[in-house]
Design an enzyme around this catalytic site. Structure first.
Site: not given
Ligand code: BES
Ligand code: ZN
Ligand code: ZN
Length: 478
Positions: A243, A248, A255, A266, A325, A327, A329
């Site tokens: 990933k 993010d 967030k 991230d 959020d 995201e 996956r």
């Protein structure tokens, strides 16, 4: 720091288990420590004698003999290195003495690692760079091939530091395009073929989930495919999927400032896979390995994807975006499917800072593992034990395979009402895209970065987890 097989110097480090019998240590001063100073040998307990004479010693405990592992040598050697740096010592010799079930090679490699672990800091953005006094370590050993064993660890730690540097670099400098450039640079003059998919190539491919996440950013996404095929391109490969969300914000499911404060990290899964590949290539490991990275930012704009959007994927499955959020996956849906169907993968491992829930479940020092193939995960777990990187399995149960199903789309990316076990929900979602290829998922949201002090010998900031585990697994798997 230079580490070599060498002579005894005026300062020597001794690493000894609890209750070490005196005759096991030859040096007089070390015996004195054990005899007169009630030195017990508890893990990281230290006795320091540094004076103007030539028999200076640092003794560090390894803990109980029954529990002794290579990682205890790493920890104790790191403690010794810290002491020597604090005392401004420039060079030392180290007695290489195996105890318990740890053999001489692992003793030597553990100690080498401990010294190298004490030698990292991320100073790129600082005017004043950290200076370590200790620059030369002389290992006292008769082991055959000791120099090669040292070199292997040196190259491994260099790769761990590649990962740390990538993860520590802020998102104003590290975004998909610059990540691709850095990786191209890193693997130039090696046998790695670097393929970069830009936005247009991703559109042609149909990686619509990755593209949906990237919509809100003015920085275009990239997919990186790094191929290292020393066994030839007919042989199956081990795929390392990362990933690479270089920032993010949460998107419209925004967030908090606190939650966002570490979100430059991230992409730690991507960073780890790049570092692992670097370790594998530089140590000339004879395994076919392909690294697949999905790189994007997750931001907000008039173009951004929204909560409630239904998006398409490379696989063709549709997903209702319950939460922008969740995201990671979505990015992984496409890159995992790519690894499962476009490469000849016999194993897929992904690493991702996927869920805050894994921190609630396992804390900051244990990586969450999940799989569709138990014997494969058992091998990865064994590698993690050797590497000293703790991992713990969570199950993927049929219940969660039901929970990911959508109403108006095939899947949902997050549950609408809280169902708990967010880490397992995410893994069940990823499993949908690996097409039954043996797969291990590593949720490193807790372990890849320490906002305060690092665990054991790990630095503050990026840890480099799970590079050592991946190296160990790839090196040994049949
Ligand atoms: N990148 C985060 C996960 C994360 C949290 C990493 C804390 C490191 C530290 C991920 O994209 C995320 O936001 N996940 C959500 C999922 C939820 C919306 C279902 C989470 O964990 O809250
Ligand atoms: Zn997120
Ligand atoms: Zn994320």
């Amino acid at each position: 720091m230079k580490i070599n097989v060498g002579e005894q110097l005026s300062t020597t480090v001794y690493l000894v288990p609890e209750g070490t019998k005196l005759e096991m240590i030859s040096d007089e001063a070390a015996q004195y420590a054990l005899n007169h100073l009630k030195f017990k040998g508890n893990l990281n307990e230290k006795f320091i004698y540094l004076g103007p004479n030539t028999d200076n010693i640092v003794v560090v405990g390894l803990g109980h003999l029954d529990h002794l592992t290579k990682d205890h040598y790493v920890q104790a050697a790191y403690t010794a290195a810290k002491v020597l740096n604090e005392q401004k010592v420039e060079s030392t010799s180290v007695q290489i003495k195996p105890y318990g079930t740890v053999d001489e090679k692992n003793t030597l490699q553990g100690i080498t690692e401990g010294f190298l672990q004490a030698d990292y800091s991320f100073d790129t953005y600082k005017k004043e760079k950290t200076k370590y006094s200790l620059t030369s370590v002389s290992l006292l050993t008769d082991l055959k091939n000791a120099q090669e064993a040292i070199e292997e660890v040196r190259l491994l730690l260099e790769a761990v530091n590649v990962t740390r540097d990538l993860v520590n670099t802020p998102a104003n400098d590290l975004y998909p395009e610059t990540l691709a450039n850095k990786v191209t640079d890193l693997f130039k003059d090696t046998d790695v073929q670097v393929e970069i998919f830009d936005k247009q190539a991703l559109e042609e491919l149909g990686a619509k989930a990755l593209l949906a996440v990237s919509q809100g950013s003015s920085k275009e996404p990239r997919m990186l495919v790094l191929k290292y095929l020393p066994l030839g391109d007919e042989e199956p490969v081990i795929s390392l999927v990362g990933k690479g969300v270089t920032y993010d914000s949460g998107g419209y499911a925004i967030k908090s400032a606190k939650g966002m404060s570490t979100m430059k990290t991230d992409m730690a899964g991507a960073g780890a896979m790049i570092g692992a590949l670097h370790a594998i290539v530089s140590n000339n490991i004879q395994q076919n390995v392909v690294c697949v990275i999905g790189a994007t930012e997750n931001l907000i704009s008039g173009e951004a994807f929204k909560n409630g959007d239904i998006i398409h994927t490379l696989k063709g499955t549709t997903i209702e975006v319950i939460n922008t959020d969740a995201e990671g996956r979505l990015v992984l849906a496409d890159v995992l499917y790519y690894a499962a169907t476009k490469l000849n993968s016999k194993y897929i491992i992904d690493a991702a800072t996927l869920t805050g829930a894994v921190i609630a479940a396992l804390g900051q020092n244990i990586t969450g593992t999940m799989t569709n193939n138990q014997s494969f995960l058992d091998k990865v777990t064994a590698a993690s034990k050797t590497a000293g990187e703790d991992m713990w399995q969570l199950p993927i149960t049929p219940e969660f395979r039901e929970k990911i199903k959508g109403n108006h789309a095939d899947l949902i990316n997050s549950s609408i009402n809280f169902v708990g076990a967010g880490t397992i929900f995410a893994a069940a979602f990823l499993e949908h895209f690996v097409e039954d290829v043996p797969w291990v998922h590593l949720d490193i949201a807790g372990t890849s970065y320490a906002s305060s002090n690092g665990n054991k010998y790990l630095p503050k900031g990026a840890s480099g987890i799970p590079v050592k585990t991946l190296y160990e697994f790839v090196k040994n798997v049949k």
